[in-house]
Motif scaffolding. Structure first.
Motif, PDB file in Angstrom:
ATOM      1  N   CYS A 173       1.405  -0.721   3.422  1.00  0.00           N
ATOM      2  CA  CYS A 173       0.883  -1.161   3.011  1.00  0.00           C
ATOM      3  C   CYS A 173      -0.134  -1.810   4.624  1.00  0.00           C
ATOM      4  CB  CYS A 173       0.531  -2.780   2.275  1.00  0.00           C
ATOM      5  SG  CYS A 173       0.787  -2.277   0.900  1.00  0.00           S
ATOM      6  N   ALA A 174       0.770  -1.755   5.527  1.00  0.00           N
ATOM      7  CA  ALA A 174       0.671  -1.676   7.039  1.00  0.00           C
ATOM      8  C   ALA A 174       0.107  -0.335   7.870  1.00  0.00           C
ATOM      9  CB  ALA A 174       2.142  -1.171   8.182  1.00  0.00           C
TER      10      ALA A 174
ATOM     11  N   ARG B 136      -3.411  -8.080  -0.359  1.00  0.00           N
ATOM     12  CA  ARG B 136      -2.589  -8.090  -0.181  1.00  0.00           C
ATOM     13  C   ARG B 136      -3.090  -7.698   1.648  1.00  0.00           C
ATOM     14  NH1 ARG B 136       2.956  -5.396  -2.192  1.00  0.00           N
ATOM     15  NH2 ARG B 136       3.505  -7.538  -1.721  1.00  0.00           N
ATOM     16  N   THR B 137      -4.353  -8.321   1.963  1.00  0.00           N
ATOM     17  CA  THR B 137      -4.618  -8.143   3.171  1.00  0.00           C
ATOM     18  C   THR B 137      -3.374  -9.139   4.389  1.00  0.00           C
ATOM     19  OG1 THR B 137      -6.826  -9.076   2.077  1.00  0.00           O
ATOM     20  CG2 THR B 137      -6.810  -9.160   4.604  1.00  0.00           C
ATOM     21  N   SER B 138      -2.648 -10.237   3.867  1.00  0.00           N
ATOM     22  CA  SER B 138      -2.172 -10.813   4.833  1.00  0.00           C
ATOM     23  C   SER B 138      -0.646  -9.814   4.509  1.00  0.00           C
ATOM     24  CB  SER B 138      -2.054 -12.467   4.219  1.00  0.00           C
ATOM     25  OG  SER B 138      -3.634 -12.614   4.142  1.00  0.00           O
TER      26      SER B 138
ATOM     27  N   ALA C 174      -0.944  -7.303   6.973  1.00  0.00           N
ATOM     28  CA  ALA C 174      -1.945  -7.579   8.616  1.00  0.00           C
ATOM     29  C   ALA C 174      -0.517  -7.701   9.173  1.00  0.00           C
ATOM     30  CB  ALA C 174      -2.526  -8.409   8.704  1.00  0.00           C
ATOM     31  N   SER C 175       0.776  -8.073   8.089  1.00  0.00           N
ATOM     32  CA  SER C 175       1.390  -9.066   8.511  1.00  0.00           C
ATOM     33  C   SER C 175       2.500  -8.097   9.012  1.00  0.00           C
ATOM     34  CB  SER C 175       2.057 -10.185   7.604  1.00  0.00           C
ATOM     35  OG  SER C 175       2.611  -9.753   7.061  1.00  0.00           O
ATOM     36  N   LYS C 176       2.664  -6.945   8.235  1.00  0.00           N
ATOM     37  CA  LYS C 176       3.526  -6.123   8.471  1.00  0.00           C
ATOM     38  C   LYS C 176       3.361  -4.792   9.701  1.00  0.00           C
ATOM     39  CE  LYS C 176       6.655  -7.276   5.712  1.00  0.00           C
ATOM     40  NZ  LYS C 176       8.633  -7.521   5.852  1.00  0.00           N
TER      41      LYS C 176
ATOM     42  N   LEU D 110       8.789   4.126  14.032  1.00  0.00           N
ATOM     43  CA  LEU D 110       8.243   3.658  12.528  1.00  0.00           C
ATOM     44  C   LEU D 110       8.316   5.192  11.965  1.00  0.00           C
ATOM     45  CD1 LEU D 110       6.867   2.177  10.363  1.00  0.00           C
ATOM     46  CD2 LEU D 110       4.755   3.802  10.493  1.00  0.00           C
ATOM     47  N   ILE D 111       9.599   4.775  10.149  1.00  0.00           N
ATOM     48  CA  ILE D 111      10.024   5.870  10.186  1.00  0.00           C
ATOM     49  C   ILE D 111      10.249   5.521   8.323  1.00  0.00           C
ATOM     50  CG2 ILE D 111      11.578   7.440   8.999  1.00  0.00           C
ATOM     51  CD1 ILE D 111      12.828   6.809  11.662  1.00  0.00           C
TER      52      ILE D 111
END
Length: 259
Positions: A140-141, A148-150, A153-155, A234-235
């Motif tokens: 989602c990032a 699940r916007t927040s 974005a947090s991830k 990032l994997i």
């Protein structure tokens, strides 16, 4: 010495078991002390439960300082927690409809606690010549969704934090990498509707769905000297979920219907 935050969850428990099997001592850190103790007790004197509150910076500091004081070092920090409360899941929707308090809460837990954990663990790692930090993001990032916007974005902030840690401390022996899990069959996901699982499974490019042990194996590799030349990366461990064009499953259905 390894610390696994969110250690009482499915992936955290699997990571604890894998780290112990590789010879590590593990602090199983979670807000749910009883479940953390249950996970730790499976491994005798190789794992230890520690309650902490990821929303409280001083609690995060106490976890890092307390671990270093008790065991003399921190070699591995696996940031693996996320805010998954009912409010966070149900009210984290679109940009327009998500309340500010939900946005702020997810940013504080999912990104802020990772920042705090790195901030307080890194000095202890530097004192012993370095260490490995593994952060948890999500697909989602990397791509947008209808809700699940927040969370996404947090991830995404975690992905950026990883690169900053690697850039600022890599020359001093600290490696920091991010795992982006895909569809992983934790106990929580197993309770999801079969329709949702079937829908998502159509976009996985492997014969099976992911297991917590898949993530644990990757975390163990990133914690080990075998990954010594990997830093700031990032994997994804997602069965190829984001490897294909979004219409692939539908095109496959169309081709099958025409054959």
């Amino acid at each position: 010495m390894a610390i696994v935050t969110g250690g009482a969850g499915g992936i955290g428990a699997a990571a604890t078991a894998r780290f112990v099997s590789e010879g590590a001592h593990v602090v199983v850190a979670d807000i749910d002390e009883a479940r953390a103790k249950e996970v730790a007790d499976r491994h005798g004197d190789k794992a230890f439960a520690c309650a902490f509150d990821a929303a409280d910076n001083e609690s995060v500091r106490a976890l890092m300082d307390g671990t270093a004081a008790r065991f003399g070092r921190i070699d591995v920090l696996y940031n693996n927690l996320a805010q998954l409360s009912e409010v966070a899941v149900t009210q984290d929707t679109t940009v327009v409809d998500t309340p500010f308090e939900v946005w702020n809460d997810l940013m504080a837990i999912n990104a802020g606690s990772y920042f705090a954990a790195c901030k307080f663990a890194i000095p202890h790692m530097l004192a012993n010549g370095g260490g490995a930090i593994i952060n948890t993001a999500t697909g989602c990032a990397l791509a947008g969704d209808v809700r699940r916007t927040s969370y996404g974005a947090s991830k995404a902030a975690v992905v950026a934090l990883t690169k900053y840690v690697a850039t600022q401390y890599g020359k001093q022996g600290i490696r920091c990498n991010t795992i982006a899990p895909g569809l992983i069959l934790t106990e929580t996901l197993k309770r999801a509707s079969p329709e949702l699982l079937n829908l998502m499974s159509r976009h996985i490019l492997t014969p099976r769905l992911g297991q917590p042990e898949d993530i644990a194996a990757l975390a163990a590799f990133l914690a080990s000297d075998e990954s010594g030349y990997i830093n700031g990366e990032l994997i994804a461990c997602d069965g190829g979920l984001l490897a294909h064009l979004p219409q692939t499953a539908e095109i496959e259905d169309l081709m099958n219907a025409q054959s």
